[in-house]
Design an enzyme around this catalytic site. Sequence first.
Site, mmCIF file in Angstrom:
data_model
loop_
_atom_site.group_PDB
_atom_site.id
_atom_site.type_symbol
_atom_site.label_atom_id
_atom_site.label_comp_id
_atom_site.label_asym_id
_atom_site.label_seq_id
_atom_site.Cartn_x
_atom_site.Cartn_y
_atom_site.Cartn_z
ATOM 1 N N VAL A 109 0.861 -1.177 0.000
ATOM 2 C CA VAL A 109 0.000 0.000 0.000
ATOM 3 C C VAL A 109 0.898 1.228 0.000
ATOM 4 O O VAL A 109 1.885 1.289 0.743
ATOM 5 C CB VAL A 109 -0.918 0.029 1.238
ATOM 6 C CG1 VAL A 109 -1.823 1.264 1.200
ATOM 7 C CG2 VAL A 109 -1.761 -1.243 1.325
ATOM 8 N N CYS A 110 0.573 2.189 -0.832
ATOM 9 C CA CYS A 110 1.278 3.470 -0.846
ATOM 10 C C CYS A 110 2.779 3.239 -1.099
ATOM 11 O O CYS A 110 3.147 2.432 -1.958
ATOM 12 C CB CYS A 110 1.012 4.208 0.459
ATOM 13 S SG CYS A 110 1.403 5.964 0.459
ATOM 14 N N THR A 111 3.639 3.884 -0.337
ATOM 15 C CA THR A 111 5.078 3.748 -0.564
ATOM 16 C C THR A 111 5.629 2.417 -0.069
ATOM 17 O O THR A 111 6.840 2.175 -0.185
ATOM 18 C CB THR A 111 5.846 4.898 0.106
ATOM 19 O OG1 THR A 111 5.477 4.973 1.492
ATOM 20 C CG2 THR A 111 5.548 6.224 -0.578
#
Length: 219
Positions: A109-111
Site C-alpha cells: 500500500v502506498c510507498t
Amino acid sequence: MAEEQRSLRVAIPIFDHLTALDAVGPYEVLNAVPGVSVVFVSDKPGLILAGEAQQSHLGLRATASYKDVPHPDVIVVPGGPPTKIPLHHKPLLDWIRKAHETTLFTTSVCTGALILGSAGLLTGLECTTHWSSYKKLEEFGAKASAKRYIQQGKIITAAGVSSGIDMALYLAALLKDKVIAEGVQLLVEYDPQPPFDSGSLAKASPEVLALPFIRPLLD
C-alpha cells in the site's frame, strides 16, 4: 467428513514512521474475512509509533517477529514518508524476499511499493504507489501507473493510503470469493461518498496543487 480448510495468515510488517491507515485499512478488511487471520510483525514484538515517531500519539503493536512468521500466505507492506521508510533494512528485506517465495499474494500500500522494489520484486512490472513517488518507484525497475491498484501475477500494489482498503477488498475476493468480499464491504460499511472530488492528481484543482504542503511533493 470433508477436511476443514486451514486458516490463511496475513502478515503486515510495521515499522516506525509508517502511515497508520496503510496498515489499519487492510487489517480491518482482511481480519473480517472468514478463515483469515492477520498479524502485525516487526524486528521483535512491541509498540511501533506511526507518523513522526517523536510526536506520535498513535501506535500499533507487533505481536510477532519476522522469524515467528516465516511463511505467511499473504504479505501486506504499508508505507510512510519516502525518506523514513526502511528501504535498506536488511531483516525486513530478507524476510520479504524469503516469504515471497511461498506467498499466495505479496502486496503493498502506498510507498510500501518502494520497499517491495528495494527487495527486488518489482523489476519490469506495472505497479502503483502514492503519486508523489512514481519516479522513485521507477528507480527500482517498475513501470509506474496511476491505477488505484494493480495485480501482476501474485504481486498487488495499491496507490496512496486509502487505496489499501480497495486493494484489500479485491484481495478478499481472490482469497475467498466475490460474495464474501462484498459481505465484508457491507460489514465495514465501505460506501465512499466524499464531500469533495480531489483525490487524485487528475482531479485536483490548480489551487489545491499550489498548497504549501502539496506543491513540494510535485517536484
